[in-house]
Scaffold this motif. Structure first.
Motif, mmCIF file in Angstrom:
data_model
loop_
_atom_site.group_PDB
_atom_site.id
_atom_site.type_symbol
_atom_site.label_atom_id
_atom_site.label_comp_id
_atom_site.label_asym_id
_atom_site.label_seq_id
_atom_site.Cartn_x
_atom_site.Cartn_y
_atom_site.Cartn_z
ATOM 1 N N VAL A 2 0.898 -0.749 -0.201
ATOM 2 C CA VAL A 2 0.309 -0.042 0.353
ATOM 3 C C VAL A 2 0.902 0.875 -0.102
ATOM 4 N N GLU A 3 1.901 0.995 0.417
ATOM 5 C CA GLU A 3 2.883 2.044 0.355
ATOM 6 C C GLU A 3 4.375 1.678 0.132
ATOM 7 N N LEU A 13 5.198 -0.135 3.378
ATOM 8 C CA LEU A 13 3.942 -1.033 3.973
ATOM 9 C C LEU A 13 3.109 -1.665 3.362
ATOM 10 N N ALA A 15 -0.445 -4.323 3.203
ATOM 11 C CA ALA A 15 -2.002 -4.483 4.319
ATOM 12 C C ALA A 15 -2.192 -6.173 3.676
ATOM 13 N N PRO A 80 -4.638 -8.165 11.001
ATOM 14 C CA PRO A 80 -4.694 -6.616 10.922
ATOM 15 C C PRO A 80 -5.877 -6.933 11.243
ATOM 16 N N GLU A 85 -3.386 -1.596 9.459
ATOM 17 C CA GLU A 85 -3.830 -2.739 9.038
ATOM 18 C C GLU A 85 -3.371 -3.145 7.736
ATOM 19 N N ASN A 86 -1.368 -1.708 8.219
ATOM 20 C CA ASN A 86 0.213 -2.194 7.770
ATOM 21 C C ASN A 86 0.869 -2.363 7.692
ATOM 22 N N TYR A 88 5.106 -3.082 8.416
ATOM 23 C CA TYR A 88 6.247 -2.815 7.817
ATOM 24 C C TYR A 88 7.453 -3.205 7.506
#
Length: 110
Positions: A2-3, A13, A15, A80, A85-86, A88
């Motif tokens: 997601v990132e 990140l 998810a 989650p 939710e993520n 690392y």
């Protein structure tokens, strides 16, 4: 994912949709297993090449400091939740962050 590393600057990140067992990228020694101000429950593994892999925002930690781990060995669990939710994940070599996508396969790049 997601990132991306480019967006985050030090790691990525991810998810996961379901409860996920988190495993070591490669063998090494646990040099940190506890609460980090930025990434909550966090594990840091130092590898033979002096690189570090960091796993943060975990739900549980199942290893301890100075424990030796093998590649793909279970480290902890990520569940989650609304407030978390993520997952690392970061890699560092020679005190410089490395884009984890260069080292591991990550599905669904944004």
């Amino acid at each position: 994912m997601v990132e991306t590393f480019q967006t985050h600057g030090s790691g990525i990140l991810i998810a996961p949709e379901d409860t996920t067992k988190v495993s070591a990228l490669k063998s090494g020694v646990i040099i940190f297993a506890g609460n980090d101000r930025k990434t909550g429950k966090t594990i840091v593994v130092q590898h033979a090449d002096n690189s570090l892999s960091t796993y943060g925002y975990l739900s549980s930690i199942d290893v301890h400091v100075y424990q030796s781990v093998q590649a793909q060995e279970h480290l902890g669990v990520f569940e989650p939740k609304t407030n978390m939710e993520n997952l690392y994940f970061a890699i560092e070599k020679d005190n410089k962050p490395i884009d984890p996508v260069q080292v591991i396969q990550v599905d669904d790049r944004p």
